[in-house]
Design an enzyme around this catalytic site. Sequence first.
Site, PDB file in Angstrom:
ATOM      1  N   SER A 140       0.872  -1.185   0.000  1.00 14.72           N
ATOM      2  CA  SER A 140       0.000   0.000   0.000  1.00 14.72           C
ATOM      3  C   SER A 140       0.901   1.226   0.000  1.00 14.72           C
ATOM      4  O   SER A 140       2.053   1.154   0.472  1.00 14.72           O
ATOM      5  CB  SER A 140      -0.853   0.000   1.275  1.00 14.72           C
ATOM      6  OG  SER A 140      -1.445   1.266   1.464  1.00 14.72           O
ATOM      7  N   TYR A 154      -1.483  -0.955  10.376  1.00 19.47           N
ATOM      8  CA  TYR A 154      -1.620  -1.322   8.956  1.00 19.47           C
ATOM      9  C   TYR A 154      -0.381  -0.843   8.177  1.00 19.47           C
ATOM     10  O   TYR A 154       0.196  -1.588   7.383  1.00 19.47           O
ATOM     11  CB  TYR A 154      -2.889  -0.667   8.413  1.00 19.47           C
ATOM     12  CG  TYR A 154      -3.171  -0.917   6.954  1.00 19.47           C
ATOM     13  CD1 TYR A 154      -3.744  -2.102   6.516  1.00 19.47           C
ATOM     14  CD2 TYR A 154      -2.876   0.060   5.989  1.00 19.47           C
ATOM     15  CE1 TYR A 154      -4.024  -2.316   5.168  1.00 19.47           C
ATOM     16  CE2 TYR A 154      -3.150  -0.145   4.643  1.00 19.47           C
ATOM     17  CZ  TYR A 154      -3.721  -1.342   4.241  1.00 19.47           C
ATOM     18  OH  TYR A 154      -3.997  -1.546   2.909  1.00 19.47           O
TER      19      TYR A 154
HETATM   20  P1  NAD Z   1     -11.241  -6.222   0.708  1.00 16.13           P
HETATM   21  O1  NAD Z   1     -11.489  -6.069   2.151  1.00 16.13           O
HETATM   22  O2  NAD Z   1     -12.373  -6.154  -0.234  1.00 16.13           O
HETATM   23  O3  NAD Z   1     -10.418  -7.552   0.377  1.00 16.13           O
HETATM   24  C1  NAD Z   1      -9.546  -8.166   1.277  1.00 16.13           C
HETATM   25  C2  NAD Z   1      -9.695  -9.651   1.083  1.00 16.13           C
HETATM   26  O4  NAD Z   1      -8.784 -10.329   1.965  1.00 16.13           O
HETATM   27  C3  NAD Z   1     -11.113 -10.137   1.428  1.00 16.13           C
HETATM   28  O5  NAD Z   1     -11.552 -11.017   0.437  1.00 16.13           O
HETATM   29  C4  NAD Z   1     -10.902 -10.862   2.749  1.00 16.13           C
HETATM   30  O6  NAD Z   1     -11.831 -11.910   2.965  1.00 16.13           O
HETATM   31  C5  NAD Z   1      -9.494 -11.396   2.560  1.00 16.13           C
HETATM   32  N1  NAD Z   1      -8.876 -11.779   3.822  1.00 16.13           N
HETATM   33  C6  NAD Z   1      -8.867 -11.081   4.995  1.00 16.13           C
HETATM   34  N2  NAD Z   1      -8.249 -11.804   5.951  1.00 16.13           N
HETATM   35  C7  NAD Z   1      -7.842 -12.964   5.369  1.00 16.13           C
HETATM   36  C8  NAD Z   1      -7.160 -14.107   5.829  1.00 16.13           C
HETATM   37  N3  NAD Z   1      -6.751 -14.196   7.105  1.00 16.13           N
HETATM   38  N4  NAD Z   1      -6.922 -15.129   4.960  1.00 16.13           N
HETATM   39  C9  NAD Z   1      -7.344 -15.059   3.673  1.00 16.13           C
HETATM   40  N5  NAD Z   1      -8.001 -13.991   3.177  1.00 16.13           N
HETATM   41  C10 NAD Z   1      -8.253 -12.961   4.019  1.00 16.13           C
HETATM   42  O7  NAD Z   1     -10.202  -5.068   0.363  1.00 16.13           O
HETATM   43  P2  NAD Z   1      -9.297  -4.767  -0.925  1.00 16.13           P
HETATM   44  O8  NAD Z   1      -9.249  -3.318  -1.043  1.00 16.13           O
HETATM   45  O9  NAD Z   1      -9.708  -5.584  -2.079  1.00 16.13           O
HETATM   46  O10 NAD Z   1      -7.868  -5.263  -0.380  1.00 16.13           O
HETATM   47  C11 NAD Z   1      -7.006  -6.113  -1.098  1.00 16.13           C
HETATM   48  C12 NAD Z   1      -5.560  -5.777  -0.740  1.00 16.13           C
HETATM   49  O11 NAD Z   1      -5.258  -4.467  -1.217  1.00 16.13           O
HETATM   50  C13 NAD Z   1      -5.289  -5.751   0.767  1.00 16.13           C
HETATM   51  O12 NAD Z   1      -4.030  -6.313   1.026  1.00 16.13           O
HETATM   52  C14 NAD Z   1      -5.277  -4.274   1.082  1.00 16.13           C
HETATM   53  O13 NAD Z   1      -4.514  -3.989   2.218  1.00 16.13           O
HETATM   54  C15 NAD Z   1      -4.660  -3.714  -0.185  1.00 16.13           C
HETATM   55  N6  NAD Z   1      -4.910  -2.302  -0.404  1.00 16.13           N
HETATM   56  C16 NAD Z   1      -6.184  -1.823  -0.496  1.00 16.13           C
HETATM   57  C17 NAD Z   1      -6.372  -0.463  -0.699  1.00 16.13           C
HETATM   58  C18 NAD Z   1      -7.740   0.151  -0.793  1.00 16.13           C
HETATM   59  O14 NAD Z   1      -7.869   1.384  -0.764  1.00 16.13           O
HETATM   60  N7  NAD Z   1      -8.801  -0.621  -0.907  1.00 16.13           N
HETATM   61  C19 NAD Z   1      -5.269   0.395  -0.826  1.00 16.13           C
HETATM   62  C20 NAD Z   1      -3.989  -0.130  -0.744  1.00 16.13           C
HETATM   63  C21 NAD Z   1      -3.825  -1.490  -0.539  1.00 16.13           C
END
Ligand code: NAD
Length: 245
Positions: A140, A154
């Site tokens: 991120s 985080y």
């Molecule tokens: P999201 O919450 O929709 O997806 C996260 C996924 O991870 C979900 O499907 C959840 O069930 C799964 N998950 C959580 N704990 C888990 C575990 N212990 N084992 C297996 N799966 C697990 O959010 P997203 O935005 O799609 O996030 C995806 C990635 O992108 C994450 O690593 C997040 O930190 C990163 N990210 C997101 C953003 C944003 O703004 N949305 C920005 C930067 C980075």
Amino acid sequence: MNPVVLVTGSSRGIGRATIIEFAKKGYDVVINYVSRKEEALALKKIIEDDYPVQVLAIPADVSKEEEVKNMVEEIIQTFGHIDCLVNNAGIAIDTTFEEKTVENFRRTFDVNLIGTFLVSKYVGKYMQEKKQGTIINISSTNGIDTIYPESLDYDASKAGVISLTKNLALQYAPDIRVNSIAPGWVLTEMNRDLDEKFVESEKKKCLLKRFAEPEEIAKVVVFLASSDASYINGEVIRVDGGFHV
Ligand code: NAD
């Protein structure tokens, strides 16, 4: 024989979009989920209906070693190989600085950082045997920039993912490329509880004046996995719409 990709946490959000982009490119895909079985199976059906590829949906908590080991064994038994791993599973526990607990901190590290290590360790073993593969870790911009003390746990976990990316690139050289993507704000459920005023002020700070669609991150993942990125290794690529400029 199609290449095989495992995307962790892929029943929704960026992971789901990534599964679809890989299926479009002819990869057999492995959807990993923890509790959202219905969403994972619905995605499996969409892929099977729309693309000529094989799909597995496997429940596993990436922070639990035994579950990770079993998931990777099931993939190897089914396909015999894994060509690409996307460590996407992640959590953010929203609290104020004062409310932040050791439990919040530990759980965030367990999923975001130790989970990334564990899945890489078990998948990397098979990639090393085949002397090929690529790993993409979703970090991120919070892992690079320091903007919001409310997300210090985080942020530290995502900074750890960048460090881990570089160490894994060293460990697995020269056969396996390991890279990281640092997205800025993305329109997913992770951000669904954010205050509307805060969202508007964050959009204003971004040169593109909007959050990313999950597909805009997924396409960069697929690029990094492809031979077009054959000389990119140990790198972190920001995909943040120019937020930090
Ligand atoms: P999201 O919450 O929709 O997806 C996260 C996924 O991870 C979900 O499907 C959840 O069930 C799964 N998950 C959580 N704990 C888990 C575990 N212990 N084992 C297996 N799966 C697990 O959010 P997203 O935005 O799609 O996030 C995806 C990635 O992108 C994450 O690593 C997040 O930190 C990163 N990210 C997101 C953003 C944003 O703004 N949305 C920005 C930067 C980075």
